[in-house]
Motif scaffolding. Sequence first.
Motif, PDB file in Angstrom:
ATOM      1  N   SER A   1      -6.291  10.380  -3.553  1.00 15.31           N
ATOM      2  CA  SER A   1      -5.060  10.286  -2.771  1.00 15.31           C
ATOM      3  C   SER A   1      -5.224  11.011  -1.445  1.00 15.31           C
ATOM      4  CB  SER A   1      -3.855  10.820  -3.557  1.00 15.31           C
ATOM      5  OG  SER A   1      -4.085  12.139  -3.944  1.00 15.31           O
TER       6      SER A   1
ATOM      7  N   THR B   1       0.782   3.869  -3.264  1.00 18.16           N
ATOM      8  CA  THR B   1       0.170   5.202  -3.135  1.00 18.16           C
ATOM      9  C   THR B   1       1.084   6.321  -3.643  1.00 18.16           C
ATOM     10  OG1 THR B   1      -1.160   4.422  -1.294  1.00 18.16           O
ATOM     11  CG2 THR B   1      -0.976   6.798  -1.536  1.00 18.16           C
ATOM     12  N   PRO B   2       2.347   6.384  -3.194  1.00 19.04           N
ATOM     13  CA  PRO B   2       3.167   7.496  -3.706  1.00 19.04           C
ATOM     14  C   PRO B   2       3.361   7.461  -5.225  1.00 19.04           C
ATOM     15  CG  PRO B   2       4.482   5.992  -2.374  1.00 19.04           C
ATOM     16  CD  PRO B   2       3.053   5.612  -2.175  1.00 19.04           C
TER      17      PRO B   2
ATOM     18  N   LEU C   1      -7.313  10.648  -9.127  1.00 15.25           N
ATOM     19  CA  LEU C   1      -6.102  10.446  -8.321  1.00 15.25           C
ATOM     20  C   LEU C   1      -5.902  11.597  -7.340  1.00 15.25           C
ATOM     21  CD1 LEU C   1      -3.471   8.882 -10.745  1.00 15.25           C
ATOM     22  CD2 LEU C   1      -4.863   7.782  -9.013  1.00 15.25           C
TER      23      LEU C   1
ATOM     24  N   GLY D   1      -3.590   5.056   4.708  1.00 19.29           N
ATOM     25  CA  GLY D   1      -2.185   4.728   4.991  1.00 19.29           C
ATOM     26  C   GLY D   1      -1.800   5.204   6.382  1.00 19.29           C
TER      27      GLY D   1
ATOM     28  N   PHE E   1       0.822  -1.209   0.000  1.00 20.28           N
ATOM     29  CA  PHE E   1       0.000   0.000   0.000  1.00 20.28           C
ATOM     30  C   PHE E   1       0.865   1.273   0.000  1.00 20.28           C
ATOM     31  CE2 PHE E   1      -2.864   3.137   1.817  1.00 20.28           C
ATOM     32  CZ  PHE E   1      -4.074   2.823   1.223  1.00 20.28           C
ATOM     33  N   VAL E   2       1.872   1.282   0.893  1.00 20.03           N
ATOM     34  CA  VAL E   2       2.653   2.517   1.017  1.00 20.03           C
ATOM     35  C   VAL E   2       3.690   2.709  -0.090  1.00 20.03           C
ATOM     36  CG1 VAL E   2       2.340   2.877   3.489  1.00 20.03           C
ATOM     37  CG2 VAL E   2       4.240   1.479   2.686  1.00 20.03           C
TER      38      VAL E   2
ATOM     39  N   LEU F   1       1.108   6.531  -7.389  1.00 24.84           N
ATOM     40  CA  LEU F   1      -0.109   7.141  -7.954  1.00 24.84           C
ATOM     41  C   LEU F   1      -0.106   8.653  -7.728  1.00 24.84           C
ATOM     42  CD1 LEU F   1      -2.805   4.507  -6.897  1.00 24.84           C
ATOM     43  CD2 LEU F   1      -1.739   4.834  -9.137  1.00 24.84           C
ATOM     44  N   VAL F   2       0.298   9.053  -6.512  1.00 23.14           N
ATOM     45  CA  VAL F   2       0.288  10.486  -6.206  1.00 23.14           C
ATOM     46  C   VAL F   2       1.248  11.238  -7.122  1.00 23.14           C
ATOM     47  CG1 VAL F   2       0.825  12.230  -4.456  1.00 23.14           C
ATOM     48  CG2 VAL F   2      -0.377  10.144  -3.802  1.00 23.14           C
TER      49      VAL F   2
ATOM     50  N   LEU G   1      -6.653   7.405   0.074  1.00 20.94           N
ATOM     51  CA  LEU G   1      -5.428   6.607   0.208  1.00 20.94           C
ATOM     52  C   LEU G   1      -4.539   7.067   1.359  1.00 20.94           C
ATOM     53  CD1 LEU G   1      -4.511   6.210  -3.581  1.00 20.94           C
ATOM     54  CD2 LEU G   1      -5.635   4.558  -2.098  1.00 20.94           C
ATOM     55  N   MET G   2      -4.273   8.366   1.428  1.00 18.91           N
ATOM     56  CA  MET G   2      -3.367   8.839   2.491  1.00 18.91           C
ATOM     57  C   MET G   2      -3.965   8.671   3.883  1.00 18.91           C
ATOM     58  SD  MET G   2      -1.584  12.129   0.902  1.00 18.91           S
ATOM     59  CE  MET G   2      -0.754  12.046  -0.646  1.00 18.91           C
TER      60      MET G   2
ATOM     61  N   CYS H   1       1.885   7.775   2.916  1.00 17.24           N
ATOM     62  CA  CYS H   1       2.295   7.160   1.659  1.00 17.24           C
ATOM     63  C   CYS H   1       3.793   6.882   1.574  1.00 17.24           C
ATOM     64  CB  CYS H   1       1.806   7.944   0.466  1.00 17.24           C
ATOM     65  SG  CYS H   1       2.282   9.594   0.400  1.00 17.24           S
TER      66      CYS H   1
END
Length: 447
Positions: free
Chosen positions: A381, A96-97, A377, A389, A92-93, A99-100, A385-386, A230
């Motif tokens: 994010s 995520t970055p 996104l 996370g 996951f971590v 995608l960000v 997501l963040m 992330c």
Amino acid sequence: MEQHNDNFRSRVGVLLALAGSAIGLGNLWRFPYLLGTNGGAAFIIIYLFFVFIICLPIMFSEFTIGRRSGANAFRAFRKLSPGSKWNFMGIFVVLTPILVVSFYSVVGGWTIDYMVKAATGAFSGTSQQLGSLFSDTISSPLGPIIYMLVFLVLSCLVLLAGVEKGIERFSKVMMPALFVMIVIIAIRSVTLKGAGAGLSFLFNPDFSKVTSQTFMDALGQAFFSLSLGCGTVITYASYVAKKESIVGISAQTAIADTTFALLAGVAIMPAVFSFGISPSQGPGLVFVTLPYIFSHLPLGNLLGVIFFFVLFIAAITSAISLIEVAVAYVKEEFKVNRVVAVIISFVVVAVIGALCSLSQGNVLHIELLGKNLFDLLDSASANVLMPLGGLFSVIFVGWILKKPNVSDELTSSGAVRLKKAAIDIIFFLIKYIAPVAIIVIMLGAWL
Ligand code: PFF
């Protein structure tokens, strides 16, 4: 447990690298438009509360995970809790970055494009015309991708030089310069005629605009701005010497980031009000309204170049921290050297970034949940997501790592003095307050 041979060298270097990650488009682009749509000062008050009560404990937790494991973000969880069910967090971590930074680099590309536009005197006409200039710019198929690639190549050049000689050295030069430039712009803004209305918008709360979405926006923005949830803080922390104070460095990073966000508000809002423009127009605020304002000021083109240069530097130091998560992962997990790791990360981000950019125009219709890929996104994010996370990180540190280990890390095994009461409060925030607050706010916004 340090395992790297390339680490941050000085405490100032760590601080400026973390501040470089935190201070970015979030402060200069997202914060002002969220402020504008969420009632100004009321949003700031909620935001500050979240930064210090929820996000700071999360930063302590991510710092603890990174430094204690001394590993990349993917490996960190396995190393601290072998054989546990937490391995999914590692994935996951790292995802995520990636995608960000894919949509982030597209905006990073726009900052270069707008720097060129300011320098060549392209800012002229009515605000409608500048609005069309912006939408034409971002929706054209090729231009934004080329600028995005330039932005990514520059970021990767810094990463190629390594942690100490690349990230640390770059941040040490750029971050002080960034503060000086934003102060200059803020001074210009508050000395415009009618600037007072902008200042009162920033500092007199209007709670009538506050909804449950405001809380989610403020929390998401706090995560986004502090680079939480992330893998970035985990990765950077793995390069930090054992003797440094996690609490001290995290608090200073949060203060620097918040100060910069407020300075950005002071640089932008008074100018917006002084031109009688509504602050609540969303993401176009910085790319439409400010060019309009620059076109009406003496030396406006120069101010425009400085402003978009500030935006560019802020963006690149953040993008570096996001890509470094992937670089550290590829380098350590696939046992390749830094050059190969940077190239692989570059290619992955460039491909997703190009898709994001194309989704803004008419070429590619990637739509999910009614949003194009870029918008999806951007909002997913920060708002999903963040926070998730961050939630998993505090649960991991509060419930799996156990207090004696956390306390050992927070006090740098005794090298840093912290009162027992302070540790108790921090641990309570990590274990109970932060997770419950994140869940309540997310449910509040979704239901
Ligand atoms: N904090 C950066 C900003 O405010 O623009 C964005 C960011 C960087 C988010 C690094 C997350 C991250 F890991």
